[in-house]
Scaffold this motif. Structure first.
Motif, PDB file in Angstrom:
ATOM      1  N   GLY A 249     -84.667  66.338 -33.765  1.00 54.97           N
ATOM      2  CA  GLY A 249     -85.681  65.313 -33.587  1.00 54.97           C
ATOM      3  C   GLY A 249     -85.307  64.030 -34.296  1.00 54.97           C
ATOM      4  O   GLY A 249     -84.207  63.895 -34.839  1.00 54.97           O
ATOM      5  N   ASP A 250     -86.240  63.108 -34.264  1.00 59.71           N
ATOM      6  CA  ASP A 250     -86.037  61.817 -34.919  1.00 59.71           C
ATOM      7  C   ASP A 250     -87.369  61.305 -35.421  1.00 59.71           C
ATOM      8  O   ASP A 250     -88.426  61.848 -35.087  1.00 59.71           O
ATOM      9  CB  ASP A 250     -85.407  60.817 -33.951  1.00 59.71           C
ATOM     10  CG  ASP A 250     -84.486  59.834 -34.663  1.00 59.71           C
ATOM     11  OD1 ASP A 250     -84.699  59.569 -35.867  1.00 59.71           O
ATOM     12  OD2 ASP A 250     -83.552  59.327 -34.031  1.00 59.71           O
ATOM     13  N   CYS A 251     -87.285  60.258 -36.209  1.00 56.75           N
ATOM     14  CA  CYS A 251     -88.442  59.606 -36.802  1.00 56.75           C
ATOM     15  C   CYS A 251     -88.358  58.124 -36.443  1.00 56.75           C
ATOM     16  O   CYS A 251     -87.278  57.543 -36.472  1.00 56.75           O
ATOM     17  CB  CYS A 251     -88.390  59.802 -38.310  1.00 56.75           C
ATOM     18  SG  CYS A 251     -89.772  59.102 -39.182  1.00 56.75           S
ATOM     19  N   ILE A 252     -89.476  57.525 -36.085  1.00 56.53           N
ATOM     20  CA  ILE A 252     -89.487  56.119 -35.654  1.00 56.53           C
ATOM     21  C   ILE A 252     -89.453  55.191 -36.865  1.00 56.53           C
ATOM     22  O   ILE A 252     -90.186  55.366 -37.835  1.00 56.53           O
ATOM     23  CB  ILE A 252     -90.754  55.831 -34.824  1.00 56.53           C
ATOM     24  CG1 ILE A 252     -90.837  56.789 -33.650  1.00 56.53           C
ATOM     25  CG2 ILE A 252     -90.779  54.383 -34.352  1.00 56.53           C
ATOM     26  CD1 ILE A 252     -89.639  56.785 -32.752  1.00 56.53           C
ATOM     27  N   TRP A 253     -88.581  54.185 -36.803  1.00 53.20           N
ATOM     28  CA  TRP A 253     -88.434  53.197 -37.866  1.00 53.20           C
ATOM     29  C   TRP A 253     -88.586  51.803 -37.268  1.00 53.20           C
ATOM     30  O   TRP A 253     -88.660  51.635 -36.065  1.00 53.20           O
ATOM     31  CB  TRP A 253     -87.092  53.381 -38.580  1.00 53.20           C
ATOM     32  CG  TRP A 253     -85.899  53.110 -37.722  1.00 53.20           C
ATOM     33  CD1 TRP A 253     -85.185  51.949 -37.666  1.00 53.20           C
ATOM     34  CD2 TRP A 253     -85.261  54.006 -36.787  1.00 53.20           C
ATOM     35  NE1 TRP A 253     -84.147  52.065 -36.746  1.00 53.20           N
ATOM     36  CE2 TRP A 253     -84.185  53.315 -36.195  1.00 53.20           C
ATOM     37  CE3 TRP A 253     -85.521  55.313 -36.388  1.00 53.20           C
ATOM     38  CZ2 TRP A 253     -83.358  53.892 -35.237  1.00 53.20           C
ATOM     39  CZ3 TRP A 253     -84.699  55.869 -35.433  1.00 53.20           C
ATOM     40  CH2 TRP A 253     -83.637  55.176 -34.878  1.00 53.20           C
ATOM     41  N   GLU A 254     -88.660  50.821 -38.151  1.00 56.21           N
ATOM     42  CA  GLU A 254     -88.839  49.427 -37.704  1.00 56.21           C
ATOM     43  C   GLU A 254     -87.537  48.868 -37.154  1.00 56.21           C
ATOM     44  O   GLU A 254     -86.463  49.250 -37.614  1.00 56.21           O
ATOM     45  CB  GLU A 254     -89.321  48.572 -38.882  1.00 56.21           C
ATOM     46  CG  GLU A 254     -90.726  48.933 -39.288  1.00 56.21           C
ATOM     47  CD  GLU A 254     -91.309  47.975 -40.313  1.00 56.21           C
ATOM     48  OE1 GLU A 254     -90.773  46.860 -40.493  1.00 56.21           O
ATOM     49  OE2 GLU A 254     -92.304  48.344 -40.923  1.00 56.21           O
ATOM     50  N   PRO A 255     -87.613  47.960 -36.188  1.00 59.50           N
ATOM     51  CA  PRO A 255     -88.821  47.532 -35.486  1.00 59.50           C
ATOM     52  C   PRO A 255     -89.218  48.554 -34.432  1.00 59.50           C
ATOM     53  O   PRO A 255     -88.374  49.157 -33.762  1.00 59.50           O
ATOM     54  CB  PRO A 255     -88.423  46.209 -34.843  1.00 59.50           C
ATOM     55  CG  PRO A 255     -86.951  46.324 -34.620  1.00 59.50           C
ATOM     56  CD  PRO A 255     -86.427  47.195 -35.736  1.00 59.50           C
ATOM     57  N   LEU A 256     -90.493  48.758 -34.280  1.00 60.47           N
ATOM     58  CA  LEU A 256     -91.038  49.754 -33.364  1.00 60.47           C
ATOM     59  C   LEU A 256     -90.727  49.437 -31.907  1.00 60.47           C
ATOM     60  O   LEU A 256     -90.392  50.326 -31.126  1.00 60.47           O
ATOM     61  CB  LEU A 256     -92.562  49.848 -33.569  1.00 60.47           C
ATOM     62  CG  LEU A 256     -93.321  50.762 -32.617  1.00 60.47           C
ATOM     63  CD1 LEU A 256     -92.939  52.209 -32.831  1.00 60.47           C
ATOM     64  CD2 LEU A 256     -94.813  50.569 -32.785  1.00 60.47           C
ATOM     65  N   GLU A 257     -90.794  48.167 -31.524  1.00 64.62           N
ATOM     66  CA  GLU A 257     -90.708  47.765 -30.118  1.00 64.62           C
ATOM     67  C   GLU A 257     -89.445  48.257 -29.414  1.00 64.62           C
ATOM     68  O   GLU A 257     -89.497  48.632 -28.247  1.00 64.62           O
ATOM     69  CB  GLU A 257     -90.800  46.237 -29.981  1.00 64.62           C
ATOM     70  CG  GLU A 257     -92.123  45.650 -30.448  1.00 64.62           C
ATOM     71  CD  GLU A 257     -92.284  45.630 -31.972  1.00 64.62           C
ATOM     72  OE1 GLU A 257     -91.267  45.498 -32.706  1.00 64.62           O
ATOM     73  OE2 GLU A 257     -93.427  45.787 -32.432  1.00 64.62           O
ATOM     74  N   ASP A 258     -88.305  48.262 -30.091  1.00 58.88           N
ATOM     75  CA  ASP A 258     -87.072  48.682 -29.410  1.00 58.88           C
ATOM     76  C   ASP A 258     -86.862  50.202 -29.419  1.00 58.88           C
ATOM     77  O   ASP A 258     -85.891  50.704 -28.874  1.00 58.88           O
ATOM     78  CB  ASP A 258     -85.842  47.943 -29.945  1.00 58.88           C
ATOM     79  CG  ASP A 258     -85.501  48.276 -31.388  1.00 58.88           C
ATOM     80  OD1 ASP A 258     -86.200  49.086 -32.013  1.00 58.88           O
ATOM     81  OD2 ASP A 258     -84.523  47.702 -31.891  1.00 58.88           O
ATOM     82  N   LYS A 259     -87.796  50.950 -30.003  1.00 56.79           N
ATOM     83  CA  LYS A 259     -87.715  52.420 -29.996  1.00 56.79           C
ATOM     84  C   LYS A 259     -88.587  53.021 -28.893  1.00 56.79           C
ATOM     85  O   LYS A 259     -88.532  54.222 -28.642  1.00 56.79           O
ATOM     86  CB  LYS A 259     -88.167  53.006 -31.336  1.00 56.79           C
ATOM     87  CG  LYS A 259     -87.529  52.412 -32.584  1.00 56.79           C
ATOM     88  CD  LYS A 259     -86.047  52.431 -32.582  1.00 56.79           C
ATOM     89  CE  LYS A 259     -85.429  51.853 -33.829  1.00 56.79           C
ATOM     90  NZ  LYS A 259     -85.731  50.489 -34.179  1.00 56.79           N
ATOM     91  N   LEU A 260     -89.410  52.211 -28.239  1.00 54.18           N
ATOM     92  CA  LEU A 260     -90.307  52.709 -27.202  1.00 54.18           C
ATOM     93  C   LEU A 260     -89.527  53.034 -25.931  1.00 54.18           C
ATOM     94  O   LEU A 260     -88.528  52.400 -25.628  1.00 54.18           O
ATOM     95  CB  LEU A 260     -91.394  51.674 -26.904  1.00 54.18           C
ATOM     96  CG  LEU A 260     -92.274  51.281 -28.092  1.00 54.18           C
ATOM     97  CD1 LEU A 260     -93.274  50.213 -27.665  1.00 54.18           C
ATOM     98  CD2 LEU A 260     -92.972  52.482 -28.697  1.00 54.18           C
TER      99      LEU A 260
END
Length: 127
Positions: free
Chosen positions: A94-105
């Motif tokens: 798995g993974d964890c979301i980091w900043e910036p959020l917008e490019d991880k969506l």
């Protein structure tokens, strides 16, 4: 006597509690889903349960939306390997979301292989 072939089963998938990467413990499942409401710190993925695989190796890959590294280059998929340490083994991918959020969506595709064959695969949509 012939060696028994390992068996693989996705035990859980979705959003998980924060994972302590230094611990041997698998994170706790919070919600079974492939649709993830992304926030900074959201942990998601799957747990693969493996029986009779001690000493074998898994390969894995996490394909993610295009985002850049510190130099502005698009990051390739995350890849790696995991050795199966016991005959009753749980593997968290798995993974964890980091900043910036917008490019991880968007679409995140997680795949695990054993000897070149897909043994687990899930696509998550982070929104």
């Amino acid at each position: 006597m012939a060696k028994r072939r390992p068996t693989f089963k996705i035990y859980s998938y979705g959003e998980y509690a924060e994972w302590d990467r230094t611990s041997k413990n698998i994170p706790k499942i919070l919600e079974f889903s492939t649709e993830i409401d992304a926030k900074i710190g959201t942990e998601f993925g799957y747990v693969l349960h493996i029986k009779n695989g001690k000493g074998e190796k898994l390969d894995f890959q996490i394909d993610h939306p295009p985002f850049t590294d510190e130099e502005g280059n698009i990051r390739p998929p995350f890849t790696g390997e995991q050795f199966i340490r016991t005959n009753d083994f749980e593997f968290y991918l798995g993974d964890c979301i980091w900043e910036p959020l917008e490019d991880k969506l968007g679409k995140w595709e997680l795949t695990t292989w054993y000897k070149g064959q897909v043994v687990a695969h899930k696509i998550f949509n982070l929104k």
